[in-house]
Design a protein around this motif. Structure first.
Motif, short mmCIF file in Angstrom:
data_model
loop_
_atom_site.label_atom_id
_atom_site.label_comp_id
_atom_site.label_asym_id
_atom_site.label_seq_id
_atom_site.Cartn_x
_atom_site.Cartn_y
_atom_site.Cartn_z
N ALA A 2 0.33 -0.97 0.13
CA ALA A 2 -0.19 0.36 0.18
C ALA A 2 1.04 1.26 0.20
O ALA A 2 1.87 1.48 0.50
CB ALA A 2 -0.85 0.27 1.24
N ALA A 3 0.51 2.37 -0.68
CA ALA A 3 1.06 3.84 -0.88
C ALA A 3 1.40 4.34 0.93
O ALA A 3 -0.08 4.11 1.58
CB ALA A 3 0.53 4.37 -1.97
N ARG A 4 2.22 4.73 0.79
CA ARG A 4 2.42 5.60 2.68
C ARG A 4 1.32 6.65 2.50
O ARG A 4 1.36 7.15 1.03
CB ARG A 4 3.71 5.57 3.21
N PRO A 5 1.03 7.72 3.51
CA PRO A 5 -0.10 8.04 3.68
C PRO A 5 1.76 10.06 2.95
O PRO A 5 3.29 9.59 4.05
CB PRO A 5 -0.15 8.69 4.83
N PRO A 6 1.54 10.86 2.80
CA PRO A 6 2.43 11.67 2.73
C PRO A 6 2.88 12.63 4.70
O PRO A 6 1.98 12.19 5.16
CB PRO A 6 1.96 12.82 1.98
N SER A 8 3.51 14.18 7.49
CA SER A 8 3.15 15.82 7.83
C SER A 8 3.84 16.12 8.39
O SER A 8 4.48 15.97 9.76
CB SER A 8 1.90 15.27 8.84
#
Length: 93
Positions: A2-6, A8
Motif C-alpha cells: 500500500a502507498a504510504r500517506p504523505p 505531515s
C-alpha cells in the motif's frame, strides 16, 4: 504494498496572495543580484556609502605609517559635548 500517506511536518502558515507575490518578487530580485556579473551589482538605496581612501599607496603621507588605515577613523570633535563623531556614531574616549 500500500502507498504510504504523505509525511505531515510543521510548516509556516501560507501568506495572503498579495504578500506571496511580493515575497516571490523579492526573491527574484535577490537571485538576479547574486547572479549578476562582477562590477554590475547595484547598491541598495538604503546601503551606506562606502568610505573612500584619503591617500593612495601603502604609506600614509601625513603620518608616515605603513599598512595603516586609509583614512582617519575619527573625524570631528564636538566641542560642547566633548565627544568624537564619525558617520553619525559618537565615541567618548
Amino acid at each position: 504494498m500500500a502507498a504510504r500517506p504523505p509525511i505531515s511536518r510543521p510548516a509556516p502558515h501560507p501568506l495572503p496572495p498579495e504578500q506571496q507575490r511580493e515575497f516571490e518578487l523579492l526573491q527574484r530580485q535577490v537571485e538576479a543580484v547574486a547572479n549578476a556579473p562582477p562590477g554590475r551589482v547595484e547598491r541598495h538605496p538604503d546601503a551606506p556609502i562606502p568610505l573612500t581612501a584619503e591617500f593612495d599607496g601603502d604609506i600614509n603621507p601625513a603620518t608616515g605609517e605603513r599598512g595603516g588605515p586609509k583614512r582617519e577613523p575619527v573625524q570631528r570633535w564636538i566641542e560642547e559635548e566633548g565627544d568624537w563623531s564619525f558617520k553619525g556614531r559618537v565615541s567618548d574616549f
